[in-house]
Design a protein around this motif. Sequence first.
Motif, short mmCIF file in Angstrom:
data_model
loop_
_atom_site.label_atom_id
_atom_site.label_comp_id
_atom_site.label_asym_id
_atom_site.label_seq_id
_atom_site.Cartn_x
_atom_site.Cartn_y
_atom_site.Cartn_z
N SER A 37 0.84 -1.28 0.00
CA SER A 37 0.09 -0.22 0.12
C SER A 37 1.00 1.31 -0.07
N PRO A 38 0.25 2.65 -0.65
CA PRO A 38 1.21 3.55 -0.53
C PRO A 38 2.05 4.05 0.66
N ILE A 39 3.05 4.70 0.79
CA ILE A 39 3.80 5.13 1.80
C ILE A 39 3.47 6.44 1.92
N ILE A 40 3.17 6.70 3.34
CA ILE A 40 2.89 8.33 3.53
C ILE A 40 3.95 8.76 4.57
N GLY A 58 10.77 16.50 13.04
CA GLY A 58 10.62 15.33 13.27
C GLY A 58 9.76 14.80 11.76
N ILE A 59 9.97 13.60 11.57
CA ILE A 59 9.22 12.84 10.24
C ILE A 59 9.06 11.52 10.70
N ALA A 60 7.85 11.00 10.09
CA ALA A 60 7.54 9.68 10.45
C ALA A 60 6.69 9.17 9.37
N TYR A 61 7.16 7.91 8.88
CA TYR A 61 6.58 7.40 7.53
C TYR A 61 6.21 5.76 7.72
N CYS A 62 4.98 5.50 7.21
CA CYS A 62 4.63 4.02 7.24
C CYS A 62 3.55 3.69 5.94
N THR A 63 3.25 2.54 6.03
CA THR A 63 2.16 2.22 4.87
C THR A 63 0.89 2.83 5.21
N THR A 64 -0.06 3.11 4.16
CA THR A 64 -1.33 3.60 4.27
C THR A 64 -2.00 2.62 5.28
N MET A 67 -1.30 2.38 8.89
CA MET A 67 -1.55 3.58 9.74
C MET A 67 -3.21 3.39 9.78
N ASN A 68 -3.75 2.97 8.98
CA ASN A 68 -5.43 2.95 8.87
C ASN A 68 -5.77 1.67 9.65
N GLU A 69 -5.12 0.44 9.67
CA GLU A 69 -5.53 -0.73 10.33
C GLU A 69 -4.97 -1.02 11.53
N PHE A 70 -3.80 -0.29 11.92
CA PHE A 70 -3.16 -0.59 13.25
C PHE A 70 -3.18 0.79 14.15
N ILE A 71 -2.45 1.61 13.73
CA ILE A 71 -2.13 2.81 14.37
C ILE A 71 -3.71 3.73 14.75
N GLN A 108 6.44 -0.68 12.67
CA GLN A 108 6.31 -0.69 11.27
C GLN A 108 6.29 0.94 10.98
N ILE A 109 6.75 1.78 11.96
CA ILE A 109 6.76 3.07 11.34
C ILE A 109 8.22 3.71 11.53
N GLY A 110 8.95 4.33 10.38
CA GLY A 110 10.20 4.67 10.35
C GLY A 110 10.05 6.30 10.74
N TYR A 111 11.11 6.67 11.60
CA TYR A 111 11.15 8.04 11.90
C TYR A 111 12.52 8.65 11.80
N ALA A 112 12.62 9.91 11.85
CA ALA A 112 13.82 10.51 11.80
C ALA A 112 13.81 12.05 12.45
#
Lengths: 312, 137
Positions: A37-40, A58-64, A67-71, A108-112
């Motif tokens: 699924s698309p990465i936001i 700060g940045i955070a990224y994960c798949t859609t 985000m929608n099903e778990f976070i 499953q969230i990447g961050y920086a």
Amino acid sequence: MDTSALPPTVLKSLNSLHTKTYYSSVPDSIVSKKDTSPIILGVDEAGRGPVLGPMVYGIAYCTTNYMNEFIIPNYEFDDSKKLTDTIRKKLFSKMYSNDPSIDPEINQIGYATTAITPNDISSGMLRFPPSKNYNLNEQAHDVTIALIQGVLDQNVQLSHVYVDTVGPPQSYQKKLETRFPNVKFTVTKKADSLYCIVSVASVVAKVTRDFLIDSMKRNPNENIGSGYPSDPNTKRWLRESQTKLFGWPCDMVRFSWQTCDTLLTDSNTKSIQIDWEEDFLTKKRKFNSKDYETNLLKKSKEPKTLENWFFN
Amino acid sequence: MSEQTVEYNFKTSSIENPTEIAHLVPCIIHFNGQSDEIKTNLKFDQEEEKNHTNKFVTYFRGRKLIGQDVLKLLNENNKVKAFVMEDTTNIQNNKQFHVVSTLDKVINYEREGNEDRLDMEMSKLREFIDVTNLIHS
């Protein structure tokens, strides 16, 4: 300060005079492409206004899907200012583990983060001549662009980036779209309340800044407040810790803030008057230049000696 | 017009006093006297000096200062020494100066953004030294 439990974003910037960036590893589901699924990606900052401490991006990224099903169903990420300090720290602590054998709960969230230090903010904004100044907006934009590029460089195919901004959104969005033509951008005010991925970035940035502010205390009982110029504890700390010649430690204070300039030129603070070249160019401090001219005139009438030759 | 004697005291023991660094900063400090703030606050930024070959980097009131050692330029043949002198003029008004310490470096600074002026000043000094060397050789 016990550093064993600190987030990796904080450890990277701890006691650094200069801006540092930390990238987490790329989540497994993105590396293995198990979830297609698309990465936001969300971008937010903490500490733009304070006179003390770093400004943290700060940045955070994960798949859609993640985000929608778990976070969103399981966690209360929101604008970091609406969450309490305890909740923010608890949420971020679920995203990292200092023990490599333990997988974090939110894995499953990447961050920086990039923590722009007070020293780098001040020196960038106080270059001479003034045409060489590196203002706060430029610093913020450059850091955001570098963070996004850093994620792309890790082979993460970003689909949509959401950016929280305090300035005009349209021109900033255009700038980002031109720089990253293959990525869709949404730049808006209050993005941290509108998009959950920006809320996650907002928590990462805010918790990192709070720990870094706490680490600046020179003794455990020192109360420096939140760092905002309006905070009574910060105001008191600025007045009480001000020294005559240097003012404050350059690794703590943003000298380019009006609050500092006011205190450094206030005769009640007993600060030593210092004139910089731009003071004479802009005539901002007329009393200074007049005083200097008077001194020059007085000295020029005195005979040259070893003590005064350099004034003539 | 009265005659005035100037006496410079360069006793060996004085010259062996601790070495100091003189910092020539690009601003006017409206104060003359001692300060205990310099040793704790004026530190060289070695991380940043890696980006500025043969230059020193430090900070003063939030400004980044980039400097070069004038003494090193003057002292290529190890013939020049610099001192901090104390005025110990006696009651007869005969000028006397005692060495307080030896200067290890004399660093001439300019603000970040104005490094061209620093390079120009140093090259003019280099030119001046070359001319004087020619005259006195």
